[in-house]
Design an enzyme around this catalytic site. Structure first.
Site, PDB file in Angstrom:
ATOM      1  N   VAL A  83      31.657  17.600  52.167  1.00 55.93           N
ATOM      2  CA  VAL A  83      31.069  16.356  51.652  1.00 55.93           C
ATOM      3  C   VAL A  83      29.622  16.247  52.122  1.00 55.93           C
ATOM      4  O   VAL A  83      28.761  15.727  51.420  1.00 55.93           O
ATOM      5  CB  VAL A  83      31.914  15.113  52.045  1.00 55.93           C
ATOM      6  CG1 VAL A  83      31.907  14.864  53.544  1.00 55.93           C
ATOM      7  CG2 VAL A  83      31.403  13.876  51.332  1.00 55.93           C
ATOM      8  N   ARG A 185      22.329   1.018  56.308  1.00 55.79           N
ATOM      9  CA  ARG A 185      21.151   0.609  55.538  1.00 55.79           C
ATOM     10  C   ARG A 185      21.322  -0.759  54.889  1.00 55.79           C
ATOM     11  O   ARG A 185      20.365  -1.453  54.645  1.00 55.79           O
ATOM     12  CB  ARG A 185      20.814   1.673  54.503  1.00 55.79           C
ATOM     13  CG  ARG A 185      20.245   2.907  55.202  1.00 55.79           C
ATOM     14  CD  ARG A 185      19.791   3.942  54.245  1.00 55.79           C
ATOM     15  NE  ARG A 185      20.902   4.524  53.501  1.00 55.79           N
ATOM     16  CZ  ARG A 185      20.779   5.589  52.727  1.00 55.79           C
ATOM     17  NH1 ARG A 185      19.613   6.159  52.573  1.00 55.79           N
ATOM     18  NH2 ARG A 185      21.834   6.081  52.098  1.00 55.79           N
ATOM     19  N   PRO A 187      24.512  -4.223  54.177  1.00 56.83           N
ATOM     20  CA  PRO A 187      25.885  -4.690  54.358  1.00 56.83           C
ATOM     21  C   PRO A 187      26.779  -4.122  53.258  1.00 56.83           C
ATOM     22  O   PRO A 187      26.307  -3.857  52.163  1.00 56.83           O
ATOM     23  CB  PRO A 187      25.770  -6.215  54.215  1.00 56.83           C
ATOM     24  CG  PRO A 187      24.336  -6.533  54.273  1.00 56.83           C
ATOM     25  CD  PRO A 187      23.559  -5.314  53.912  1.00 56.83           C
ATOM     26  N   ARG A 244      27.339  14.786  62.104  1.00 56.16           N
ATOM     27  CA  ARG A 244      26.649  16.062  62.243  1.00 56.16           C
ATOM     28  C   ARG A 244      26.003  16.098  63.630  1.00 56.16           C
ATOM     29  O   ARG A 244      25.537  15.068  64.132  1.00 56.16           O
ATOM     30  CB  ARG A 244      25.546  16.226  61.188  1.00 56.16           C
ATOM     31  CG  ARG A 244      26.048  16.587  59.794  1.00 56.16           C
ATOM     32  CD  ARG A 244      26.658  17.989  59.738  1.00 56.16           C
ATOM     33  NE  ARG A 244      27.067  18.348  58.394  1.00 56.16           N
ATOM     34  CZ  ARG A 244      28.313  18.196  57.920  1.00 56.16           C
ATOM     35  NH1 ARG A 244      29.263  17.712  58.693  1.00 56.16           N
ATOM     36  NH2 ARG A 244      28.606  18.577  56.695  1.00 56.16           N
ATOM     37  N   GLU A 273      26.318  25.130  66.221  1.00 51.52           N
ATOM     38  CA  GLU A 273      27.762  25.375  66.121  1.00 51.52           C
ATOM     39  C   GLU A 273      27.948  26.866  65.896  1.00 51.52           C
ATOM     40  O   GLU A 273      27.336  27.404  64.973  1.00 51.52           O
ATOM     41  CB  GLU A 273      28.359  24.575  64.950  1.00 51.52           C
ATOM     42  CG  GLU A 273      28.323  23.088  65.240  1.00 51.52           C
ATOM     43  CD  GLU A 273      28.941  22.218  64.149  1.00 51.52           C
ATOM     44  OE1 GLU A 273      29.412  22.773  63.143  1.00 51.52           O
ATOM     45  OE2 GLU A 273      28.947  21.002  64.318  1.00 51.52           O
ATOM     46  N   HIS A 292      34.354  21.297  65.267  1.00 51.65           N
ATOM     47  CA  HIS A 292      34.128  20.840  63.876  1.00 51.65           C
ATOM     48  C   HIS A 292      35.407  20.990  63.030  1.00 51.65           C
ATOM     49  O   HIS A 292      35.434  21.723  62.038  1.00 51.65           O
ATOM     50  CB  HIS A 292      32.961  21.624  63.241  1.00 51.65           C
ATOM     51  CG  HIS A 292      32.342  20.906  62.086  1.00 51.65           C
ATOM     52  ND1 HIS A 292      31.019  21.014  61.753  1.00 51.65           N
ATOM     53  CD2 HIS A 292      32.871  20.063  61.160  1.00 51.65           C
ATOM     54  CE1 HIS A 292      30.753  20.285  60.683  1.00 51.65           C
ATOM     55  NE2 HIS A 292      31.866  19.685  60.297  1.00 51.65           N
TER      56      HIS A 292
END
Ligand code: NDP
Ligand code: DGY
Length: 327
Positions: A83, A185, A187, A244, A273, A292
């Site tokens: 994603v 950023r 509500p 991340r 990673e 991860h």
């Protein structure tokens, strides 16, 4: 269909069977796969994409201008088995009119579940407890030995109440969480479902017992969790990141953990990673690091593979993708 008219597809890793089968059954494509569980070396990636119409990649493949140039003008679709899309040079991809498929929603439950597991493991010190049992450090029941922090009556702060952030909040509320704060950023109407209060980041940091990062990695969030960030958190707070690694300044996190600025941290994502085994964070008892594995259930990875193959094939046929990134 002749070999000349077939579309060329390059896949950067051996995929779960559900995805491989779909690609192999596609009569219109010639599919070449970096047939390994290990990442494709850069030189092989650059060679493999040459003349490709479609690229199916993983989050560990950096798809930048060099790769796009190596692919050349045939490249019409990139489908990522993730994603997150911070590994793609999005501006350049957009400029070249390349469509992008990705895998939202299908991994939300698995990732939220793992985040809750990591939070509980970190806050209740499970890895330390297991280690003490195995090493003989367990001498007797002691009133304050291996005490940690509980969710009941706590305030939880989620940074980035997106698909996964909301799914994490939904799972945490039944543990008796008293207040759910979130920042981002703007509500989110869906926050009502978890009685979430939209607050400035500084308020979230100073009032939360648990701070969970679930935002996308963007230029705005890169290095967001730094010295100033940790200095605003409670000394008893637990920090969790499953977004991340680059959202966190790891030197500043090490300092915050080793000086008692915050109580503990649980990370499913790091920079780099894998995290080198001699990394300072791995010397700390109050830091739990996972490799991860947020979306790592067999069924989720199978569905992700299926979705990414279908996205690629739909994009190559000029059809709507099940999950296309809006750029
Ligand atoms: P969403 O796009 O649904 O959520 C991302 C959220 O980040 C949005 O709510 C967005 O807010 C918010 N956000 C963006 N910029 C900022 C900012 N500057 N400050 C605070 N919040 C911000 O994505 P998902 O929930 O599906 O996935 C989130 C991330 O989780 C992925 O990008 C990926 O990096 C990571 N991930 C990690 C996994 C793992 O294995 N550990 C598994 C799956 C995902 P807004 O809507 O207002 O833009
Ligand atoms: C993603 O999808 O972005 C995760 O990091 C892996 O599932």
């Amino acid at each position: 269909m002749s070999a000349q008219t077939r579309l060329k597809v390059f896949v950067t890793r051996r995929l779960p069977q559900e995805g491989m089968e779909l690609l192999q059954q596609s009569a219109g494509c010639t599919v070449s796969v970096w047939d390994s569980d290990e990442p494709v070396p850069r030189a092989e990636l650059l060679k493999g994409v040459e003349g490709a119409h479609g690229l199916l990649c993983l989050l560990s493949d950096r798809i930048d201008t060099e790769v796009l140039d190596a692919a050349g003008p045939n490249l019409k679709v990139i489908s990522t088995l993730s994603v997150g899309f911070d590994h793609l040079a999005i501006d350049e991809v957009k400029k070249r009119g390349i469509r992008v498929g990705y895998t939202p929603d299908v991994l939300t439950d698995a990732t939220a579940e793992l985040t809750v597991a990591l939070l509980l493991a970190t806050a209740r010190r499970l890895p330390e407890g297991i280690q003490e049992v195995q090493s003989g450090g367990w001498s007797t029941w002691k009133p304050l030995w291996l005490c940690g922090y509980g969710l009941s009556g706590s305030t939880v702060g989620v940074i980035g109440l997106g698909r996964i952030g909301l799914a994490i909040a939904r799972r945490l509320m039944p543990f008796g969480v008293k207040r759910l704060l979130y920042s981002g950023r703007q509500p989110k109407p869906q926050a009502q479902e978890v009685d979430g209060e939209y607050v400035p980041l500084d308020t979230l940091l100073s009032e939360s017992d648990f701070v969970v990062v679930s935002c996308a990695l963007t230029p705005d969030t890169q290095g967001l969790c730094n010295k100033a960030f940790f200095s605003k958190m409670k000394k008893t707070a637990v920090f969790i990141n499953t977004s991340r690694g680059a959202v966190v300044n790891q030197e500043d996190l090490f300092e915050a953990l080793s000086t008692g600025q915050i109580a503990a941290a649980g990370l499913d994502v790091t920079t780099p990673e894998p995290l080198p085994t001699d990394h300072p964070l791995l010397t700390l008892n109050n830091c739990v690091v996972l490799p991860h594995i947020g979306s790592a259930t067999y069924s989720t990875r199978g569905i992700m593979a299926q979705l990414s193959a279908n996205n690629l094939l739909a994009g190559l046929s000029g059809d709507a993708m099940a999950s296309e990134l809006k750029m």
